[in-house]
Design a protein around this motif. Structure first.
Motif, PDB file in Angstrom:
ATOM      1  N   ASP A  57       0.850  -1.190   0.000  1.00 35.25           N
ATOM      2  CA  ASP A  57       0.000   0.000   0.000  1.00 35.25           C
ATOM      3  C   ASP A  57       0.882   1.234   0.000  1.00 35.25           C
ATOM      4  O   ASP A  57       1.913   1.270   0.674  1.00 35.25           O
ATOM      5  N   LEU A  58       0.471   2.252  -0.735  1.00 36.77           N
ATOM      6  CA  LEU A  58       1.166   3.531  -0.761  1.00 36.77           C
ATOM      7  C   LEU A  58       0.175   4.613  -0.349  1.00 36.77           C
ATOM      8  O   LEU A  58      -0.795   4.877  -1.061  1.00 36.77           O
ATOM      9  N   LEU A  59       0.408   5.210   0.797  1.00 36.74           N
ATOM     10  CA  LEU A  59      -0.458   6.261   1.317  1.00 36.74           C
ATOM     11  C   LEU A  59       0.203   7.612   1.053  1.00 36.74           C
ATOM     12  O   LEU A  59       1.328   7.856   1.496  1.00 36.74           O
ATOM     13  N   VAL A  60      -0.482   8.458   0.320  1.00 32.75           N
ATOM     14  CA  VAL A  60       0.035   9.784  -0.009  1.00 32.75           C
ATOM     15  C   VAL A  60      -0.711  10.794   0.854  1.00 32.75           C
ATOM     16  O   VAL A  60      -1.926  10.903   0.783  1.00 32.75           O
ATOM     17  N   ASN A  61       0.045  11.500   1.696  1.00 32.85           N
ATOM     18  CA  ASN A  61      -0.535  12.487   2.595  1.00 32.85           C
ATOM     19  C   ASN A  61       0.255  13.780   2.433  1.00 32.85           C
ATOM     20  O   ASN A  61       1.154  14.069   3.209  1.00 32.85           O
ATOM     21  N   GLY A  62      -0.058  14.527   1.388  1.00 34.64           N
ATOM     22  CA  GLY A  62       0.669  15.755   1.130  1.00 34.64           C
ATOM     23  C   GLY A  62       0.345  16.314  -0.234  1.00 34.64           C
ATOM     24  O   GLY A  62      -0.586  15.859  -0.904  1.00 34.64           O
ATOM     25  N   THR A  63       1.135  17.313  -0.644  1.00 38.39           N
ATOM     26  CA  THR A  63       0.892  17.989  -1.910  1.00 38.39           C
ATOM     27  C   THR A  63       2.196  18.255  -2.647  1.00 38.39           C
ATOM     28  O   THR A  63       3.267  18.345  -2.040  1.00 38.39           O
ATOM     29  N   ILE A  64       2.079  18.398  -3.947  1.00 37.18           N
ATOM     30  CA  ILE A  64       3.152  18.917  -4.795  1.00 37.18           C
ATOM     31  C   ILE A  64       2.480  19.863  -5.779  1.00 37.18           C
ATOM     32  O   ILE A  64       1.472  19.522  -6.393  1.00 37.18           O
ATOM     33  N   SER A  65       3.049  21.050  -5.909  1.00 42.34           N
ATOM     34  CA  SER A  65       2.472  22.035  -6.814  1.00 42.34           C
ATOM     35  C   SER A  65       3.520  22.501  -7.813  1.00 42.34           C
ATOM     36  O   SER A  65       4.716  22.337  -7.604  1.00 42.34           O
ATOM     37  N   GLY A  66       3.042  23.095  -8.890  1.00 43.22           N
ATOM     38  CA  GLY A  66       3.946  23.607  -9.906  1.00 43.22           C
ATOM     39  C   GLY A  66       3.169  24.216 -11.049  1.00 43.22           C
ATOM     40  O   GLY A  66       1.969  24.464 -10.939  1.00 43.22           O
ATOM     41  N   ASP A  67       3.857  24.417 -12.164  1.00 42.56           N
ATOM     42  CA  ASP A  67       3.259  25.016 -13.353  1.00 42.56           C
ATOM     43  C   ASP A  67       3.275  24.014 -14.492  1.00 42.56           C
ATOM     44  O   ASP A  67       4.041  23.059 -14.481  1.00 42.56           O
ATOM     45  N   HIS A  68       2.421  24.253 -15.482  1.00 42.46           N
ATOM     46  CA  HIS A  68       2.414  23.413 -16.670  1.00 42.46           C
ATOM     47  C   HIS A  68       2.121  24.253 -17.901  1.00 42.46           C
ATOM     48  O   HIS A  68       1.538  25.326 -17.812  1.00 42.46           O
ATOM     49  N   ARG A  69       2.576  23.739 -19.058  1.00 48.33           N
ATOM     50  CA  ARG A  69       2.206  24.335 -20.338  1.00 48.33           C
ATOM     51  C   ARG A  69       2.096  23.207 -21.353  1.00 48.33           C
ATOM     52  O   ARG A  69       2.716  22.156 -21.200  1.00 48.33           O
TER      53      ARG A  69
ATOM     54  N   GLY B 232       1.345  21.221 -28.547  1.00 54.91           N
ATOM     55  CA  GLY B 232       0.941  20.046 -29.323  1.00 54.91           C
ATOM     56  C   GLY B 232       0.375  18.990 -28.394  1.00 54.91           C
ATOM     57  O   GLY B 232      -0.525  19.263 -27.611  1.00 54.91           O
ATOM     58  N   ASN B 233       0.938  17.773 -28.463  1.00 56.49           N
ATOM     59  CA  ASN B 233       0.471  16.707 -27.572  1.00 56.49           C
ATOM     60  C   ASN B 233       1.440  16.471 -26.416  1.00 56.49           C
ATOM     61  O   ASN B 233       1.434  15.419 -25.790  1.00 56.49           O
ATOM     62  N   GLN B 234       2.275  17.476 -26.124  1.00 59.13           N
ATOM     63  CA  GLN B 234       3.228  17.375 -25.025  1.00 59.13           C
ATOM     64  C   GLN B 234       2.880  18.376 -23.924  1.00 59.13           C
ATOM     65  O   GLN B 234       2.595  19.538 -24.206  1.00 59.13           O
ATOM     66  N   ALA B 235       2.904  17.906 -22.695  1.00 58.05           N
ATOM     67  CA  ALA B 235       2.720  18.777 -21.534  1.00 58.05           C
ATOM     68  C   ALA B 235       4.069  18.881 -20.833  1.00 58.05           C
ATOM     69  O   ALA B 235       4.705  17.864 -20.570  1.00 58.05           O
ATOM     70  N   VAL B 236       4.514  20.093 -20.586  1.00 59.82           N
ATOM     71  CA  VAL B 236       5.752  20.317 -19.844  1.00 59.82           C
ATOM     72  C   VAL B 236       5.350  20.724 -18.435  1.00 59.82           C
ATOM     73  O   VAL B 236       4.624  21.686 -18.231  1.00 59.82           O
ATOM     74  N   LEU B 237       5.813  19.952 -17.460  1.00 58.76           N
ATOM     75  CA  LEU B 237       5.430  20.143 -16.067  1.00 58.76           C
ATOM     76  C   LEU B 237       6.634  20.572 -15.247  1.00 58.76           C
ATOM     77  O   LEU B 237       7.696  19.963 -15.333  1.00 58.76           O
ATOM     78  N   THR B 238       6.461  21.600 -14.450  1.00 59.62           N
ATOM     79  CA  THR B 238       7.522  22.094 -13.592  1.00 59.62           C
ATOM     80  C   THR B 238       7.128  21.870 -12.143  1.00 59.62           C
ATOM     81  O   THR B 238       6.023  22.234 -11.742  1.00 59.62           O
ATOM     82  N   VAL B 239       8.016  21.273 -11.368  1.00 61.45           N
ATOM     83  CA  VAL B 239       7.755  21.012  -9.953  1.00 61.45           C
ATOM     84  C   VAL B 239       8.109  22.255  -9.153  1.00 61.45           C
ATOM     85  O   VAL B 239       9.181  22.836  -9.330  1.00 61.45           O
ATOM     86  N   GLY B 240       7.194  22.669  -8.260  1.00 61.21           N
ATOM     87  CA  GLY B 240       7.414  23.829  -7.407  1.00 61.21           C
ATOM     88  C   GLY B 240       7.565  23.412  -5.958  1.00 61.21           C
ATOM     89  O   GLY B 240       8.525  22.760  -5.591  1.00 61.21           O
ATOM     90  N   GLU B 241       6.578  23.728  -5.125  1.00 60.86           N
ATOM     91  CA  GLU B 241       6.628  23.434  -3.691  1.00 60.86           C
ATOM     92  C   GLU B 241       5.984  22.089  -3.363  1.00 60.86           C
ATOM     93  O   GLU B 241       5.182  21.568  -4.134  1.00 60.86           O
ATOM     94  N   SER B 242       6.345  21.555  -2.182  1.00 58.25           N
ATOM     95  CA  SER B 242       5.748  20.295  -1.728  1.00 58.25           C
ATOM     96  C   SER B 242       5.630  20.293  -0.212  1.00 58.25           C
ATOM     97  O   SER B 242       6.393  20.963   0.479  1.00 58.25           O
ATOM     98  N   THR B 243       4.637  19.526   0.280  1.00 61.13           N
ATOM     99  CA  THR B 243       4.440  19.347   1.717  1.00 61.13           C
ATOM    100  C   THR B 243       4.027  17.903   1.975  1.00 61.13           C
ATOM    101  O   THR B 243       3.519  17.231   1.083  1.00 61.13           O
ATOM    102  N   GLY B 244       4.221  17.430   3.184  1.00 57.17           N
ATOM    103  CA  GLY B 244       3.746  16.104   3.567  1.00 57.17           C
ATOM    104  C   GLY B 244       4.696  14.984   3.193  1.00 57.17           C
ATOM    105  O   GLY B 244       5.880  15.204   2.941  1.00 57.17           O
ATOM    106  N   SER B 245       4.139  13.749   3.132  1.00 58.74           N
ATOM    107  CA  SER B 245       4.965  12.574   2.872  1.00 58.74           C
ATOM    108  C   SER B 245       4.159  11.462   2.209  1.00 58.74           C
ATOM    109  O   SER B 245       2.938  11.524   2.140  1.00 58.74           O
ATOM    110  N   MET B 246       4.886  10.445   1.741  1.00 65.64           N
ATOM    111  CA  MET B 246       4.299   9.210   1.216  1.00 65.64           C
ATOM    112  C   MET B 246       4.828   8.071   2.066  1.00 65.64           C
ATOM    113  O   MET B 246       6.007   8.053   2.430  1.00 65.64           O
ATOM    114  N   THR B 247       3.948   7.098   2.371  1.00 65.00           N
ATOM    115  CA  THR B 247       4.352   5.954   3.186  1.00 65.00           C
ATOM    116  C   THR B 247       4.002   4.667   2.463  1.00 65.00           C
ATOM    117  O   THR B 247       2.846   4.441   2.101  1.00 65.00           O
TER     118      THR B 247
END
Length: 192
Positions: free
Chosen positions: A114-126, A129-144
């Motif tokens: 089991d993987l429990l995700v208790n948190g967030t990750i935020s960022g920007d995207h653009r 065409g058929n490609q999404a470019v994702l940029t990682v910004g801030e994060s909080t919490g953890s995964m167990t």
């Protein structure tokens, strides 16, 4: 156990890179869908990258992670289904949010966990065409990651760092489904 956690984190990192904005408390709908292993709490995407036409407007609104699986050489590592991870896209930004109550059911390298995700990750995207470019910004919490009595946790920040600063994903969407295919993982989401 640590190696399995790294594989899961790497897979989920990709999930995180194509993320969402946080939902309002108390406004989290819980759609249901039967699966072969019992009831799940997520819709099934109806699109596949080969059949869905990409559309930048699909990176708008709230989606729930339905499933992820490895791509190419990573396919042997397995899959994850269910859980309470949502993604909300708005105005060129995203926020991945795990409520920490319902774990993702993993089948990785022949093991169930089991993987429990208790948190967030935020960022920007653009989208180009058929490609999404994702940029990682801030994060909080953890995964167990849990397997029986064994538990291993990592901060969401570590998950975000696996993705580096930018990540490209092939984008496909249709019929309230969103699929992001990165180099090592394919993420399937259903609109909620």
């Amino acid at each position: 156990m640590r190696r399995l956690l790294f594989v899961v984190v790497a897979a989920l990192m990709v999930v995180v890179a194509g993320c969402s904005s946080s939902p309002s408390p108390g406004n989290t709908p819980s759609p249901t869908q039967p699966t072969s292993s019992g009831p799940a709490t997520t819709p099934t995407p109806a699109a596949t990258p080969a059949t869905a036409a990409p559309d930048a407007t699909c990176l708008n609104g709230r989606y729930q992670l339905v499933r992820f699986d490895g791509v190419g050489d990573r396919k042997r590592y397995g899959t994850g289904e269910g859980g309470d991870v949502t993604i909300t896209f708005a105005d060129g930004s995203y926020l991945l949010h795990g409520a920490g109550k319902d774990p993702i059911k993993l089948t990785l390298a022949g093991l169930n966990a089991d993987l429990l995700v208790n948190g967030t990750i935020s960022g920007d995207h653009r989208v180009t065409g058929n490609q999404a470019v994702l940029t990682v910004g801030e994060s909080t919490g953890s995964m167990t990651l849990s397997k029986g009595w064994l538990k291993e946790s990592v901060p969401m920040e570590q998950v975000g760092s696996v993705l580096a600063t930018n990540s490209e994903a092939e984008l496909a969407c249709a019929n309230d489904a969103l699929i992001l295919t990165l180099q090592d993982v394919r993420l399937e989401f259903g609109k909620v």
